[in-house]
Design a protein around this motif. Structure first.
Motif, short mmCIF file in Angstrom:
data_model
loop_
_atom_site.label_atom_id
_atom_site.label_comp_id
_atom_site.label_asym_id
_atom_site.label_seq_id
_atom_site.Cartn_x
_atom_site.Cartn_y
_atom_site.Cartn_z
N GLY A 101 98.36 -0.83 82.89
CA GLY A 101 97.47 0.32 82.72
C GLY A 101 97.37 1.22 83.93
N GLN A 102 97.98 0.84 85.05
CA GLN A 102 97.94 1.70 86.23
C GLN A 102 98.69 2.99 85.94
OE1 GLN A 102 99.97 0.42 89.88
NE2 GLN A 102 98.34 1.35 91.11
N SER A 103 98.10 4.11 86.32
CA SER A 103 98.71 5.42 86.09
C SER A 103 98.08 6.43 87.03
CB SER A 103 98.49 5.85 84.65
OG SER A 103 97.12 6.10 84.42
N LEU A 104 98.58 7.63 87.01
CA LEU A 104 98.00 8.69 87.83
C LEU A 104 96.55 8.98 87.42
CD1 LEU A 104 101.11 11.03 88.05
CD2 LEU A 104 100.09 9.72 89.93
N SER A 105 96.20 8.70 86.19
CA SER A 105 94.81 8.90 85.76
C SER A 105 93.96 7.64 85.93
CB SER A 105 94.77 9.37 84.30
OG SER A 105 95.35 8.41 83.45
N TYR A 106 94.59 6.53 86.28
CA TYR A 106 93.87 5.26 86.51
C TYR A 106 94.58 4.52 87.64
CZ TYR A 106 91.33 0.95 85.32
OH TYR A 106 90.52 -0.16 85.36
N CYS A 108 93.53 2.89 90.57
CA CYS A 108 93.02 1.70 91.25
C CYS A 108 92.53 0.64 90.27
CB CYS A 108 91.86 2.07 92.18
SG CYS A 108 92.38 3.08 93.54
N PRO A 109 92.80 -0.62 90.57
CA PRO A 109 92.29 -1.68 89.71
C PRO A 109 90.76 -1.76 89.84
CG PRO A 109 93.25 -2.62 91.69
CD PRO A 109 93.52 -1.14 91.73
N LEU A 110 90.11 -1.91 88.72
CA LEU A 110 88.64 -1.98 88.73
C LEU A 110 88.12 -3.33 88.27
CD1 LEU A 110 87.84 1.57 87.27
CD2 LEU A 110 87.89 0.84 89.67
N GLU A 111 88.82 -3.96 87.36
CA GLU A 111 88.41 -5.27 86.85
C GLU A 111 89.03 -6.37 87.71
OE1 GLU A 111 86.21 -5.44 84.37
OE2 GLU A 111 86.26 -3.25 84.20
N LYS A 112 88.37 -7.52 87.76
CA LYS A 112 88.85 -8.64 88.58
C LYS A 112 90.29 -9.00 88.23
CE LYS A 112 87.95 -13.38 89.86
NZ LYS A 112 87.72 -14.67 89.33
N GLU A 113 90.61 -9.06 86.94
CA GLU A 113 91.95 -9.41 86.51
C GLU A 113 92.98 -8.38 86.99
OE1 GLU A 113 89.30 -9.18 84.33
OE2 GLU A 113 88.92 -11.33 84.19
N VAL A 115 92.69 -6.49 89.69
CA VAL A 115 92.82 -6.68 91.14
C VAL A 115 93.76 -7.85 91.43
CG1 VAL A 115 91.60 -7.29 93.27
CG2 VAL A 115 90.58 -5.65 91.67
N GLU A 116 93.57 -8.94 90.72
CA GLU A 116 94.41 -10.12 90.93
C GLU A 116 95.86 -9.83 90.57
OE1 GLU A 116 92.30 -13.00 88.56
OE2 GLU A 116 90.94 -13.50 90.20
N GLU A 117 96.09 -9.14 89.44
CA GLU A 117 97.44 -8.78 89.03
C GLU A 117 98.08 -7.84 90.04
OE1 GLU A 117 99.79 -6.64 85.29
OE2 GLU A 117 97.61 -6.79 85.23
N CYS A 118 97.31 -6.87 90.52
CA CYS A 118 97.81 -5.91 91.49
C CYS A 118 98.23 -6.61 92.79
CB CYS A 118 96.72 -4.86 91.77
SG CYS A 118 97.25 -3.51 92.84
N LEU A 119 97.38 -7.46 93.31
CA LEU A 119 97.70 -8.19 94.55
C LEU A 119 98.93 -9.08 94.37
CD1 LEU A 119 94.15 -9.17 95.82
CD2 LEU A 119 95.76 -7.58 96.90
N LYS A 120 98.98 -9.79 93.25
CA LYS A 120 100.13 -10.67 93.00
C LYS A 120 101.42 -9.85 92.94
CE LYS A 120 102.19 -13.87 89.67
NZ LYS A 120 103.52 -13.35 89.95
N ASN A 121 101.40 -8.75 92.22
CA ASN A 121 102.61 -7.93 92.09
C ASN A 121 102.99 -7.28 93.41
OD1 ASN A 121 103.29 -8.47 89.42
ND2 ASN A 121 101.82 -6.98 88.66
N MET A 122 102.02 -6.87 94.20
CA MET A 122 102.33 -6.31 95.52
C MET A 122 103.05 -7.35 96.38
SD MET A 122 98.83 -4.20 96.23
CE MET A 122 99.31 -3.21 97.62
N LEU A 123 102.51 -8.57 96.40
CA LEU A 123 103.13 -9.64 97.18
C LEU A 123 104.52 -9.99 96.66
CD1 LEU A 123 99.98 -11.91 97.61
CD2 LEU A 123 101.13 -10.59 99.40
N ASP A 124 104.63 -10.10 95.34
CA ASP A 124 105.94 -10.43 94.75
C ASP A 124 106.97 -9.37 95.11
OD1 ASP A 124 104.82 -12.68 93.59
OD2 ASP A 124 104.76 -11.86 91.55
N LYS A 125 106.59 -8.10 95.06
CA LYS A 125 107.55 -7.03 95.35
C LYS A 125 107.95 -7.01 96.82
CE LYS A 125 105.96 -4.26 91.52
NZ LYS A 125 106.69 -3.29 90.75
N ILE A 126 107.01 -7.25 97.71
CA ILE A 126 107.34 -7.31 99.14
C ILE A 126 108.30 -8.47 99.39
CG2 ILE A 126 106.45 -7.74 101.46
CD1 ILE A 126 103.84 -6.30 100.53
#
Length: 145
Positions: A101-106, A108-113, A115-126
């Motif tokens: 659901g991340q997009s130019l209109s959305y 930043c992560p707002l829900e806990k899930e 945020v967790e998905e965002c952090l996991k994917n950031m780490l995985d990509k790095i």
């Protein structure tokens, strides 16, 4: 969060980018410094022939510069091991987002899930990029030996 903080200042989290790109990425309210969203913003500006306007200021980046950025990311995706951040298809670039659901209109992560998905994917990509950089380095130095 601790792991992300440790990886933020590693080679795998830094990348060459065109002049002015990084400051624009950090100043756009619909991008919020997310690289895949900046890729989407660049494509949007190219598609619509628009300048990139900074948030809360009259400053902007002209469309010719945006087109140069667009070409840079198409031409250098493989060279700089960036395939986990965006796709290139028929002269178009498309960011691979960090959470559903991340997009130019959305941006930043707002829900806990989210945020967790965002952090996991950031780490995985790095980490994925680190592996690709190391593999590429080893292949180049093996062939030079």
């Amino acid at each position: 969060m601790k792991e992300l903080a440790e990886l933020c200042h590693t080679v795998a989290n830094f990348m060459p980018c065109p002049q002015g790109f990084n400051s624009a990425k950090g100043l756009l309210s619909d991008v919020r410094d997310y690289f895949p969203l900046m890729i989407d913003k660049i494509q949007e500006c190219v598609d619509e022939g628009l300048n990139l306007k900074y948030s809360n200021t009259s400053e902007e980046v002209d469309n010719e510069t945006i087109k140069k950025w667009h070409s840079f990311f198409i031409e250098n995706q493989e060279k700089y091991c960036l395939s986990m951040y965006y796709q290139v298809n028929e002269n178009r670039i498309n960011g691979i987002t960090f959470f559903k659901g991340q997009s130019l209109s959305y941006p930043c992560p707002l829900e806990k899930e989210e945020v967790e998905e965002c952090l996991k994917n950031m780490l995985d990509k790095i980490n994925e990029r680190a592996d690709l950089i190391l593999k590429k380095y080893n292949e180049e130095h093996k062939s030079n030996s």
